[in-house]
Design a protein around this motif. Structure first.
Motif, PDB file in Angstrom:
ATOM      1  N   ASP A 195       0.722  -1.209  -0.075  1.00  0.00           N
ATOM      2  CA  ASP A 195      -0.013   0.007   0.076  1.00  0.00           C
ATOM      3  C   ASP A 195       0.840   1.292   0.113  1.00  0.00           C
ATOM      4  OD1 ASP A 195      -2.962  -0.959   0.447  1.00  0.00           O
ATOM      5  OD2 ASP A 195      -1.807  -2.084   2.170  1.00  0.00           O
ATOM      6  N   ILE A 196       0.600   2.014  -0.756  1.00  0.00           N
ATOM      7  CA  ILE A 196       1.383   3.363  -1.002  1.00  0.00           C
ATOM      8  C   ILE A 196       0.537   4.444  -0.972  1.00  0.00           C
ATOM      9  CG2 ILE A 196       3.010   4.833  -2.466  1.00  0.00           C
ATOM     10  CD1 ILE A 196       4.275   2.327  -2.009  1.00  0.00           C
ATOM     11  N   LEU A 197       0.648   5.487   0.041  1.00  0.00           N
ATOM     12  CA  LEU A 197      -0.192   6.495   0.182  1.00  0.00           C
ATOM     13  C   LEU A 197       0.409   7.789  -0.359  1.00  0.00           C
ATOM     14  CD1 LEU A 197      -3.072   6.370   1.440  1.00  0.00           C
ATOM     15  CD2 LEU A 197      -1.979   7.228   3.534  1.00  0.00           C
ATOM     16  N   THR A 198      -0.458   8.564  -0.983  1.00  0.00           N
ATOM     17  CA  THR A 198       0.441  10.031  -1.750  1.00  0.00           C
ATOM     18  C   THR A 198      -0.673  10.985  -1.206  1.00  0.00           C
ATOM     19  OG1 THR A 198      -0.708   9.905  -3.941  1.00  0.00           O
ATOM     20  CG2 THR A 198       1.321   8.734  -3.530  1.00  0.00           C
ATOM     21  N   THR A 199      -0.287  12.203  -1.380  1.00  0.00           N
ATOM     22  CA  THR A 199      -0.975  13.572  -1.347  1.00  0.00           C
ATOM     23  C   THR A 199      -0.460  14.478  -2.281  1.00  0.00           C
ATOM     24  OG1 THR A 199       0.595  14.843   0.366  1.00  0.00           O
ATOM     25  CG2 THR A 199      -1.056  13.549   1.174  1.00  0.00           C
ATOM     26  N   ALA A 200      -1.297  15.241  -2.962  1.00  0.00           N
ATOM     27  CA  ALA A 200      -1.126  16.242  -3.963  1.00  0.00           C
ATOM     28  C   ALA A 200      -2.058  17.138  -4.133  1.00  0.00           C
ATOM     29  CB  ALA A 200      -0.912  15.550  -5.260  1.00  0.00           C
ATOM     30  N   SER A 224      -7.721   1.006 -12.158  1.00  0.00           N
ATOM     31  CA  SER A 224      -7.347   2.505 -12.050  1.00  0.00           C
ATOM     32  C   SER A 224      -8.645   3.449 -12.219  1.00  0.00           C
ATOM     33  CB  SER A 224      -6.289   2.805 -13.306  1.00  0.00           C
ATOM     34  OG  SER A 224      -5.675   4.139 -13.178  1.00  0.00           O
ATOM     35  N   GLY A 225      -8.715   4.201 -11.145  1.00  0.00           N
ATOM     36  CA  GLY A 225      -9.458   5.288 -11.036  1.00  0.00           C
ATOM     37  C   GLY A 225      -8.819   6.565 -10.749  1.00  0.00           C
ATOM     38  N   PRO A 226      -9.643   7.882 -10.420  1.00  0.00           N
ATOM     39  CA  PRO A 226      -8.991   9.217 -10.089  1.00  0.00           C
ATOM     40  C   PRO A 226      -7.995   9.212  -8.968  1.00  0.00           C
ATOM     41  CG  PRO A 226     -11.615   9.293 -10.433  1.00  0.00           C
ATOM     42  CD  PRO A 226     -11.046   7.562 -10.467  1.00  0.00           C
ATOM     43  N   THR A 227      -8.363   8.394  -8.020  1.00  0.00           N
ATOM     44  CA  THR A 227      -7.462   8.398  -6.976  1.00  0.00           C
ATOM     45  C   THR A 227      -6.962   7.188  -6.497  1.00  0.00           C
ATOM     46  OG1 THR A 227      -9.651   8.134  -5.272  1.00  0.00           O
ATOM     47  CG2 THR A 227      -8.854  10.514  -6.078  1.00  0.00           C
ATOM     48  N   LYS A 228      -7.036   6.084  -7.111  1.00  0.00           N
ATOM     49  CA  LYS A 228      -6.657   4.708  -6.758  1.00  0.00           C
ATOM     50  C   LYS A 228      -6.232   3.894  -8.104  1.00  0.00           C
ATOM     51  CE  LYS A 228      -7.103   0.335  -4.434  1.00  0.00           C
ATOM     52  NZ  LYS A 228      -8.254  -0.559  -3.706  1.00  0.00           N
ATOM     53  N   THR A 229      -4.822   3.512  -7.990  1.00  0.00           N
ATOM     54  CA  THR A 229      -4.311   2.609  -9.103  1.00  0.00           C
ATOM     55  C   THR A 229      -3.702   1.372  -8.412  1.00  0.00           C
ATOM     56  OG1 THR A 229      -4.250   4.480 -10.614  1.00  0.00           O
ATOM     57  CG2 THR A 229      -3.137   2.170 -11.032  1.00  0.00           C
ATOM     58  N   SER A 230      -4.157   0.341  -9.001  1.00  0.00           N
ATOM     59  CA  SER A 230      -3.471  -1.156  -8.490  1.00  0.00           C
ATOM     60  C   SER A 230      -3.026  -1.761  -9.667  1.00  0.00           C
ATOM     61  CB  SER A 230      -4.494  -2.084  -7.965  1.00  0.00           C
ATOM     62  OG  SER A 230      -5.021  -1.369  -6.760  1.00  0.00           O
ATOM     63  N   ILE A 231      -1.543  -2.044  -9.563  1.00  0.00           N
ATOM     64  CA  ILE A 231      -0.754  -2.850 -10.606  1.00  0.00           C
ATOM     65  C   ILE A 231      -0.229  -4.154  -9.937  1.00  0.00           C
ATOM     66  CG2 ILE A 231      -0.351  -0.615 -11.994  1.00  0.00           C
ATOM     67  CD1 ILE A 231       2.356  -0.876 -10.784  1.00  0.00           C
ATOM     68  N   ARG A 232       0.214  -5.104 -10.625  1.00  0.00           N
ATOM     69  CA  ARG A 232       1.115  -6.148 -10.514  1.00  0.00           C
ATOM     70  C   ARG A 232       2.409  -6.067 -11.128  1.00  0.00           C
ATOM     71  NH1 ARG A 232      -1.890  -9.784  -7.452  1.00  0.00           N
ATOM     72  NH2 ARG A 232      -3.992 -10.062  -7.948  1.00  0.00           N
ATOM     73  N   ASP A 240      -0.879  -0.962  -4.645  1.00  0.00           N
ATOM     74  CA  ASP A 240      -2.162  -0.270  -4.416  1.00  0.00           C
ATOM     75  C   ASP A 240      -1.575   1.208  -3.857  1.00  0.00           C
ATOM     76  OD1 ASP A 240      -3.766  -2.577  -4.968  1.00  0.00           O
ATOM     77  OD2 ASP A 240      -4.034  -2.774  -2.814  1.00  0.00           O
ATOM     78  N   VAL A 241      -1.807   2.198  -5.030  1.00  0.00           N
ATOM     79  CA  VAL A 241      -1.416   3.433  -4.632  1.00  0.00           C
ATOM     80  C   VAL A 241      -2.788   4.369  -4.548  1.00  0.00           C
ATOM     81  CG1 VAL A 241      -0.226   5.545  -5.633  1.00  0.00           C
ATOM     82  CG2 VAL A 241       0.714   3.265  -5.948  1.00  0.00           C
ATOM     83  N   ARG A 242      -2.607   5.100  -3.732  1.00  0.00           N
ATOM     84  CA  ARG A 242      -3.852   6.046  -3.259  1.00  0.00           C
ATOM     85  C   ARG A 242      -3.433   7.859  -3.147  1.00  0.00           C
ATOM     86  NH1 ARG A 242      -4.957   1.318  -0.441  1.00  0.00           N
ATOM     87  NH2 ARG A 242      -7.117   0.516  -0.471  1.00  0.00           N
ATOM     88  N   VAL A 243      -4.355   8.324  -3.815  1.00  0.00           N
ATOM     89  CA  VAL A 243      -4.001   9.867  -3.423  1.00  0.00           C
ATOM     90  C   VAL A 243      -5.205  10.194  -2.532  1.00  0.00           C
ATOM     91  CG1 VAL A 243      -4.049  11.966  -4.486  1.00  0.00           C
ATOM     92  CG2 VAL A 243      -3.268  10.279  -5.837  1.00  0.00           C
ATOM     93  N   VAL A 244      -4.942  10.778  -1.502  1.00  0.00           N
ATOM     94  CA  VAL A 244      -5.702  11.380  -0.628  1.00  0.00           C
ATOM     95  C   VAL A 244      -5.389  13.069  -0.146  1.00  0.00           C
ATOM     96  CG1 VAL A 244      -5.591   9.336   0.862  1.00  0.00           C
ATOM     97  CG2 VAL A 244      -4.105  10.982   1.524  1.00  0.00           C
ATOM     98  N   PRO A 245      -6.474  13.725   0.071  1.00  0.00           N
ATOM     99  CA  PRO A 245      -6.274  15.196   0.411  1.00  0.00           C
ATOM    100  C   PRO A 245      -5.046  15.439   1.536  1.00  0.00           C
ATOM    101  CG  PRO A 245      -8.574  14.496   0.475  1.00  0.00           C
ATOM    102  CD  PRO A 245      -7.947  13.323   0.637  1.00  0.00           C
ATOM    103  N   PRO A 246      -4.549  16.356   1.119  1.00  0.00           N
ATOM    104  CA  PRO A 246      -3.108  16.763   2.104  1.00  0.00           C
ATOM    105  C   PRO A 246      -3.710  16.822   3.688  1.00  0.00           C
ATOM    106  CG  PRO A 246      -3.100  18.125   0.191  1.00  0.00           C
ATOM    107  CD  PRO A 246      -4.428  17.400   0.037  1.00  0.00           C
ATOM    108  N   ASP A 247      -4.750  17.351   3.743  1.00  0.00           N
ATOM    109  CA  ASP A 247      -5.257  17.544   5.286  1.00  0.00           C
ATOM    110  C   ASP A 247      -5.853  16.459   5.947  1.00  0.00           C
ATOM    111  OD1 ASP A 247      -7.659  17.614   3.708  1.00  0.00           O
ATOM    112  OD2 ASP A 247      -8.498  19.566   4.318  1.00  0.00           O
TER     113      ASP A 247
END
Length: 583
Positions: A195-200, A224-232, A240-247
């Motif tokens: 699991d990878i968590l990012t903010t932008a 793959s979607g606007p805020t989560k993409t899963s690859i092998r 699994d990579v997710r983008v979450v709001p900075p706050d």
């Protein structure tokens, strides 16, 4: 994503396995196994190395160097492809079952048409192996034990870590914050997915991150979607990579780190306080709105209390921040509420390494190179502990040990750290060790480990360990349960008795940092600590690269709630040497 060294090492290891399966020259197979170990442990990247440079790697001759060069040029090795075609489908999968060698795997394929691990288990339980030549009741028991330790659809900690750190590095230029979470952040010994968590912030930032993830494995996109993409990625590991709001980053990091049981315990505290905790943040819930709040996110109109950092979230609940490695619902939430969480040992606490090998036995680097690498890692002291004579295949002798001691003495003035001459002794079936006490007295310290006769009964194995602990020259019991994750089950031993013996005799238990071992496992560390046992977090390094495995041992020690005071190689040298005197 794997470094070329690991990829090539895997191919050479596979070639050795296929040679064994097809009845090839055992000596040749061992040469390829040694070369695989040397290539995997080589500190430099072999990707751009020429054949003349490759043969300078210990164990890599002209023939093996030519195969590596062929892989560099074509991405494949022709003779390996040929061997793959000669082995029936599923046989290599069967050889991964502990207790089932290549010849037996081929026999099962040919005689019983078994071609999968599931088929093997079904055949064993149905009693189909009993009438097969070379098999019997003990074989069935051994195979079932091996099947029980297989790690289906999971990878070792270092494999997941390499994948995660590579992804974090790739996304860092695009994201404001990026960090791995999940079971990897908790340093579980095997990992099912990363699991990878990012903010932008800003228009298009999340889309750019998602596009970068897809580009890492364009042919292996799970979703793959606007805020989560899963690859092998390599070997089928899902990322699994997710983008979450900075706050919301702190709340999201806490949520996606887990464990699920830990999160449930923390959420119960929130509920009792009239609050709601989710990946969006910690919210105050109106009295009449509590029943419907469970599924709502950050836009539900509730009052946000904390979300930016994990520390804020825990503090708002009246809790200490809980180190990720402790988040397993094993008493850490109650301890955090009382303000009694331990300051767990960290990598920065380690002052030395007490279990390492050189090319005098089964390592791949010279003593001088290992010392230089230990100094570069900032260690204050370093012990070389090559194998002793009773492990015959390592070809150790009294003369070789004494010559190494002389070499160590010659290196001391310019070493830049304190050097200890040790040995990894073999604990024989009766609990005795290599060399008599007079010869052992010349070593600064000794590790003692079980390397054979793993199937002794519980009482015999326990007596074996206790006798080793009672030896005045044995300071550390190495990889105590002898396991290799997914490859070898633990030995049968009365652990409470072993712990009492270690505490009574002043013998430390090792937390072996090799990702293939992580032994003593974290499940048993707290009980050993509570019995008064001290520990050594060692890399068991067989190469310069292996010295980098210390964080995996530290993570395992943290999961067992160890502090720096519990770990002898976090102590100053003089205190450590006092411990080695065993009273």
């Amino acid at each position: 994503m794997a470094r070329t060294n690991e990829v090539v090492a895997g191919l050479l290891r596979e070639y050795a396995e296929l040679l064994a399966i097809t009845g090839g020259d055992p000596f040749r197979a061992r040469n390829y196994e040694r070369a695989a170990k040397a290539v995997g442990g080589h500190p430099g990247d072999i990707d751009a190395m020429t054949a003349p440079a490759l043969v300078k790697i210990p164990g890599v001759g002209k023939s093996i160097a030519a195969k590596i060069a062929e892989y560099q040029a074509t991405g494949t090795i022709a003779v390996l492809e040929d061997l793959r075609g000669k082995v029936p489908a599923g046989v290599r999968e069967l050889t991964k079952v502990p207790g089932l060698g290549p010849k037996r795997a081929l026999q099962l394929s040919q005689d019983l048409a078994i071609s999968s691990v599931a088929g093997l288990e079904e055949a064993v339980r149905a009693g189909r192996l009993r009438d097969l030549a070379g098999f019997g009741a003990k074989s069935e028991e051994r195979i079932l034990r091996g099947l029980a330790v297989l790690t289906h659809d999971r990878v070792l900690l270092n494999v997941a870590m390499d994948t995660a750190t590579s992804m974090v590095a790739a996304l860092s230029p695009l994201a404001e914050r990026v960090e791995y979470a999940g079971s990897l952040r908790r340093m579980r010994e095997t990992i099912g997915d990363v699991d990878i968590l990012t903010t932008a912030s800003g228009e298009g930032a999340a889309a750019a991150i998602m596009a970068a993830v897809r580009e890492r494995a364009p042919d292996a996109i799970v979703g793959s979607g606007p805020t989560k993409t899963s690859i092998r990625v390599d070997g089928g590991l899902q990322v699994d990579v997710r983008v979450v709001p900075p706050d919301s980053y702190g709340a999201a990091l806490q949520y996606f780190t887990g464990s699920q049981a830990h999160n449930v315990a923390v959420r119960q505290i929130a509920v009792r306080a009239g609050l709601k905790l989710s990946e969006y943040g910690l919210f105050r819930v109106a009295d009449g709105d509590r029943a419907g709040a469970a599924g709502r996110g950050a836009d539900s109109g509730q009052e946000l209390i904390a979300s930016a950092t994990e520390e804020e979230v825990y503090a708002a609940l009246g809790l200490q921040w809980v180190p990720p490695t402790l988040r397993e619902d094993a008493g850490e939430v109650a301890a955090a509420a009382r303000g009694e969480l331990p300051r767990v040992v960290t990598l920065a606490d380690l002052r030395g390494d007490l279990h390492t090998h050189t090319n005098l036995t089964d390592g791949v680097a010279s003593l001088a190179d290992m010392i230089a690498a230990a100094r570069a890692r900032g260690l204050e002291y370093y012990a070389v502990t090559d194998h002793a004579p009773d492990l015959v295949m390592q070809r150790m002798t009294d003369e070789k040990a004494l010559a190494q001691r002389a070499e160590l003495d010659a290196l001391r003035p310019r070493a830049g750290l304190a050097l200890l001459h040790g040995s990894e002794l073999n604990i024989a079936p009766d609990g005795s060790v290599d060399w008599d006490e007079d010869f052992l007295s010349g070593f600064d310290m000794c590790v003692a480990s079980v390397h054979s006769h793993f199937d002794q009964d519980r009482a015999t194995m326990t007596r074996r360990f206790i006798r080793a602990c009672e030896n005045p020259r044995v300071n550390v019991i190495g990889h105590p349960l002898t396991r290799k994750i997914g490859r070898r089950p633990v030995v049968e031993v009365d652990l409470p008795e072993l712990f009492r013996a270690c505490a009574r005799t002043g013998t430390a238990l090792e937390v072996n940092a090799s990702p293939a071992r992580l032994d003593l496992p974290s499940d048993h560390i707290r009980a050993a600590r509570d019995a008064g046992v001290k520990f050594a977090i060692d890399t068991d390094a067989h190469s310069v690269a292996d010295l980098a495995n210390a964080p995996y041992g530290v993570g395992t020690a943290q999961r067992g709630w160890l502090t720096a005071d519990d770990v002898i190689n976090a102590w100053p040298l003089e205190k450590l040497l006092g411990f080695f005197r065993k009273g």
